[in-house]
Design a protein around this motif. Sequence first.
Motif, short mmCIF file in Angstrom:
data_model
loop_
_atom_site.label_atom_id
_atom_site.label_comp_id
_atom_site.label_asym_id
_atom_site.label_seq_id
_atom_site.Cartn_x
_atom_site.Cartn_y
_atom_site.Cartn_z
N PRO A 56 46.47 45.80 42.95
CA PRO A 56 47.33 45.27 41.94
C PRO A 56 46.84 44.51 40.89
O PRO A 56 45.65 44.10 41.34
N ARG A 57 47.26 44.62 39.73
CA ARG A 57 46.74 43.70 38.63
C ARG A 57 47.23 42.32 38.79
O ARG A 57 48.45 42.02 38.26
N ASN A 58 46.58 41.29 39.51
CA ASN A 58 46.91 39.82 39.53
C ASN A 58 45.96 39.26 39.59
O ASN A 58 44.81 39.48 39.31
N ARG A 59 45.89 37.63 39.89
CA ARG A 59 45.14 36.81 39.69
C ARG A 59 44.02 36.98 40.76
O ARG A 59 42.64 36.73 40.42
N VAL A 60 44.36 37.45 41.86
CA VAL A 60 43.17 37.79 42.86
C VAL A 60 42.33 38.76 42.69
O VAL A 60 41.00 38.61 42.63
N THR A 61 42.94 39.95 42.08
CA THR A 61 41.87 40.85 41.56
C THR A 61 41.11 40.50 40.43
O THR A 61 39.93 41.03 40.21
N GLU A 62 41.52 39.72 39.47
CA GLU A 62 40.92 39.12 38.30
C GLU A 62 39.83 38.17 38.74
O GLU A 62 38.44 38.52 38.15
N ILE A 63 39.76 37.46 39.89
CA ILE A 63 38.85 36.64 40.55
C ILE A 63 37.80 37.46 40.78
O ILE A 63 36.32 37.39 40.70
#
Length: 526
Positions: free
Chosen positions: A338-345
């Motif tokens: 999913p595209r969320n803050r966790v994957t961005e980090i």
Amino acid sequence: MTNLSAGPFRNEKALARLRKRRAADTRFRLYGLSAIGFALAALSLLVFSIGAQALSAATYHVVKYDVVLDAAVIAPKGKDTPDQISRNVDGFYSLVRENLKDTFPDARDDRRSSRELGELMTRLAVLPTARKVADNPTLMGQKITITAPLNDDLDLYLKGAASPQKKVKLGKVVSVEAETGRTYRLAGPAAFKVIESLVSAERFEVGDAVDRQSILLTTGATTGKISDVTTDSAVIDLLTGNADDFKGATPVARLIGIPQSERNVTDQQIAWTLALKDMGRISRVPHLSLLTHTDSTYPELAGALAAIVGSLLTMFVTAFIAVPIGIFASVYLEEFAPRNRVTEIIEVNINNLAAVPSIVFGLLGAAVFLGFFGLPRSAPLVGGLVLALLTLPTIIIASRAALKSVPPSIRAAALGVGASKMQSVFHHVLPLAGPGIFTGAILGMARALGETAPLLLIGMVAFVADVPSGPTDEATALPVLIYSWSTNAERAWEPMTAAVIVILLMFLIVMNGIVVLLRRRFERRW
């Protein structure tokens, strides 16, 4: 018909801007061509420098010794088991020394000369013969020919790399008169005019002192050292052979510019070497032992086989871990996460890890794999784990780029005919992205193959004399071997190091060649 020269934009200011823009374009092309030319020149200089040094290591000189395998020497009572025979270096070495003393009997009674004569060959060079006899005891008592490498310093001398030397062919020697001991006077009309002029010009100092330059006079297997010279005569100290051989001969003078005190080889050793070469006992052969022998403290006996096998085992562990994990991680992050803050980090940290210095991964491996898990030190298993961590970011980034290059229409078409998300990715997207993914994986492996710092920190710098048989055995790798050999003081290690660099570059060229073939064969442009 419209007159373009009279248009509203046809004025001096516009033409000046146009000329300026075209000049900028020309300068940019020149800058680009200059950058390419500089890069090619630097690359050519590097390749030429390494290749010129490695060329010397492509061949080496070997000496033949005819010896009788005396059982009393190589297998004395109480030390006659195959294992003891294979380790009896002193026994086999003594046979070789006796052969040399028989060839040059003048050295037999002089302790110093006897020691220098024995230094023509390294003791450990007889190990292959010892193992051969241990495996086949029927050779006992027979006469065999031992072929062993020449001392590395003398090998460099014969290659012209040890010390500057100039050869001058002299005139005919008419007479030879004995003076005292092994000192003789050679005479001939203007036979030594060239030598005398060099001495008079103070370019050479002749004499017996070791701090003076040497002028050796050679004809066939006979060599003498000039201690005094005039235009038509010279006084020599005979080193090898018979002085009468000079009579009627046109000898060759070897002008050695470095005094004995600053050389690793003496004039006497040079004379013995030239005599053995004239006898046909020294020959220059391909240096195949560089690929078939393991490491050694002697340059003429050293080889890179253990390092090659160690590198292959390390790369196997690295590929076994990094490639599947990197591919599956990239597939998940690109297609399913999913595209969320966790994957961005996670994505930011993967990009940051790709720029982390390799020595940091070495420190991590030493602390975790050696300190915490207690895995064997200097093993390809640990080296592969460390390099797998090093290459994972590169493989993930390259794989994600390959997956992004597949058009969304492929995914939409697969889903439109009823395929699930998993089927769409693994049956359609992944095969199309395969060439790019494996290209990134091979490039990551190529980077890992050339890494040195992580392997140094986990102990793969250790001296390894045996070929590793598995990923848990003690081993070294090609980059570490290059580092180790480059720090040795002896001059002979320089061409050996360059030769191993060439071997490593060949591995890298092959891996990059595979990348190019994969790209041309399977890549599709959308």
